[in-house]
Write a protein that holds these residues in place. Structure first.
Motif, short mmCIF file in Angstrom:
data_model
loop_
_atom_site.label_atom_id
_atom_site.label_comp_id
_atom_site.label_asym_id
_atom_site.label_seq_id
_atom_site.Cartn_x
_atom_site.Cartn_y
_atom_site.Cartn_z
N THR A 28 46.72 36.13 37.43
CA THR A 28 45.94 35.00 37.92
C THR A 28 44.58 35.43 38.43
N HIS A 29 44.47 36.71 38.85
CA HIS A 29 43.21 37.24 39.37
C HIS A 29 43.21 38.76 39.25
N CYS A 30 42.05 39.37 39.44
CA CYS A 30 41.92 40.83 39.43
C CYS A 30 42.46 41.38 40.76
N ALA A 31 43.28 42.42 40.68
CA ALA A 31 43.86 43.00 41.89
C ALA A 31 42.82 43.77 42.71
N VAL A 32 41.70 44.19 42.09
CA VAL A 32 40.70 44.99 42.79
C VAL A 32 39.62 44.11 43.44
N CYS A 33 38.97 43.26 42.62
CA CYS A 33 37.85 42.47 43.15
C CYS A 33 38.23 41.03 43.49
N LYS A 72 38.97 35.39 39.76
CA LYS A 72 39.96 34.57 39.08
C LYS A 72 39.92 34.82 37.58
N ASN A 73 41.06 34.72 36.94
CA ASN A 73 41.16 34.95 35.50
C ASN A 73 40.83 33.66 34.76
N GLU A 74 39.54 33.32 34.72
CA GLU A 74 39.06 32.16 33.99
C GLU A 74 38.23 32.65 32.81
N HIS A 75 38.38 32.02 31.68
CA HIS A 75 37.63 32.37 30.46
C HIS A 75 37.88 33.83 30.07
N PHE A 76 39.12 34.28 30.22
CA PHE A 76 39.55 35.63 29.83
C PHE A 76 38.73 36.73 30.48
N SER A 77 38.54 36.65 31.79
CA SER A 77 37.81 37.70 32.51
C SER A 77 38.70 38.91 32.79
N VAL A 78 40.03 38.74 32.80
CA VAL A 78 40.96 39.86 32.94
C VAL A 78 41.78 39.90 31.65
N ILE A 79 41.68 41.02 30.91
CA ILE A 79 42.34 41.12 29.61
C ILE A 79 43.37 42.25 29.62
N LYS A 80 44.31 42.19 28.69
CA LYS A 80 45.31 43.24 28.56
C LYS A 80 44.66 44.49 27.99
#
Length: 72
Positions: A23-28, A31-39
């Protein structure tokens, strides 16, 4: 489940995969919107489980890795 030799002893190996959509980046905290955090691949961990029966038992867990485009 596989039964293999490890260091000269017979052991059981159980394979599993852990993956999810963050749902969000664990570091910064972005939020994971528009594929900002990818596998970004997987990392295998070998976890020792309690003794079951006669053989030592290990869990080979493939954990999902992620890449944040905002903080890298």
């Amino acid at each position: 489940m596989e039964i293999k030799q490890d260091r000269g002893k017979v052991c059981k190996f159980i394979s599993a995969t852990l993956t999810y959509i963050p749902t969000h980046c664990a570091v910064c905290g972005m939020k994971n919107e528009h594929f900002s955090v990818i596998k970004n691949g997987t990392q295998t961990s070998r976890i020792t489980l309690p003794l079951t029966g006669v053989h030592r038992t290990f869990l080979l867990l493939k954990k999902q890795r992620f890449f944040c485009k905002s903080c890298s």
